[in-house]
Motif scaffolding. Structure first.
Motif, mmCIF file in Angstrom:
data_model
loop_
_atom_site.group_PDB
_atom_site.id
_atom_site.type_symbol
_atom_site.label_atom_id
_atom_site.label_comp_id
_atom_site.label_asym_id
_atom_site.label_seq_id
_atom_site.Cartn_x
_atom_site.Cartn_y
_atom_site.Cartn_z
ATOM 1 N N PHE A 16 0.803 -1.221 0.000
ATOM 2 C CA PHE A 16 0.000 0.000 0.000
ATOM 3 C C PHE A 16 0.841 1.279 0.000
ATOM 4 C CE2 PHE A 16 0.504 -1.317 4.363
ATOM 5 C CZ PHE A 16 0.743 -0.150 5.068
ATOM 6 N N VAL A 17 2.092 1.203 0.417
ATOM 7 C CA VAL A 17 3.016 2.348 0.382
ATOM 8 C C VAL A 17 4.400 1.804 0.045
ATOM 9 C CG1 VAL A 17 4.214 4.109 1.765
ATOM 10 C CG2 VAL A 17 1.782 3.788 2.070
ATOM 11 N N ILE A 18 5.111 2.552 -0.805
ATOM 12 C CA ILE A 18 6.492 2.207 -1.132
ATOM 13 C C ILE A 18 7.339 3.462 -1.002
ATOM 14 C CG2 ILE A 18 8.091 1.344 -2.888
ATOM 15 C CD1 ILE A 18 5.641 -0.023 -4.230
ATOM 16 N N VAL A 19 8.365 3.399 -0.173
ATOM 17 C CA VAL A 19 9.338 4.491 -0.124
ATOM 18 C C VAL A 19 10.197 4.292 -1.363
ATOM 19 C CG1 VAL A 19 11.264 5.526 1.128
ATOM 20 C CG2 VAL A 19 9.281 4.636 2.380
ATOM 21 N N TRP A 20 10.162 5.282 -2.225
ATOM 22 C CA TRP A 20 10.738 5.165 -3.563
ATOM 23 C C TRP A 20 11.537 6.432 -3.857
ATOM 24 C CZ3 TRP A 20 9.037 6.789 -8.753
ATOM 25 C CH2 TRP A 20 9.494 5.942 -9.771
ATOM 26 N N GLY A 21 12.837 6.296 -3.952
ATOM 27 C CA GLY A 21 13.668 7.493 -4.093
ATOM 28 C C GLY A 21 13.574 8.306 -2.813
ATOM 29 N N GLU A 22 13.245 9.576 -2.968
ATOM 30 C CA GLU A 22 13.096 10.449 -1.799
ATOM 31 C C GLU A 22 11.641 10.704 -1.448
ATOM 32 O OE1 GLU A 22 15.379 13.958 -2.557
ATOM 33 O OE2 GLU A 22 17.273 12.865 -2.515
ATOM 34 N N GLY A 23 10.728 10.127 -2.224
ATOM 35 C CA GLY A 23 9.298 10.291 -1.973
ATOM 36 C C GLY A 23 8.654 8.942 -1.717
#
Length: 107
Positions: A41-48
């Protein structure tokens, strides 16, 4: 793509604040995903973050500043996934709001 380790900690903290239970982490799409069961449901991806939002909230959420549809192939949006910029989750209340949206999608 690498991901922001500090943001992973902040997402985990937001989930704790929301009283979320049964959430696990896994590497997904080159980022760090948060899942309930087998559903991310959420992925920390890069800086966002990438956030899966409920279909009923998609258009309103997409209209928020710093938010774009997740288009991994560059042409078509992937379901109800959104890319939320680092600036849009720089403050903890905003991050918690996005994490809660993602959590609502899988609950």
């Amino acid at each position: 793509m690498s991901y922001d380790q500090g943001l992973v900690v902040r997402v985990a903290s937001a989930l704790d604040s929301l009283g979320a239970r049964g959430v696990r982490q896994k590497n997904v799409f080159g980022g760090r995903g948060f899942l309930v069961g087998k559903t991310t449901f959420v992925i920390v991806w890069g800086e966002g973050v990438l956030v899966k939002v409920p279909a009923a909230e998609y258009e309103a959420a997409r209209a928020a500043p710093g938010v774009t549809p997740f288009q991994p192939d560059g042409t078509r949006p992937m379901g109800t996934w959104l890319v939320v910029s680092a600036e849009s989750v720089a403050d903890d209340p905003e991050l918690q709001e996005w994490v809660a949206r993602g959590l609502r999608t899988v609950r």
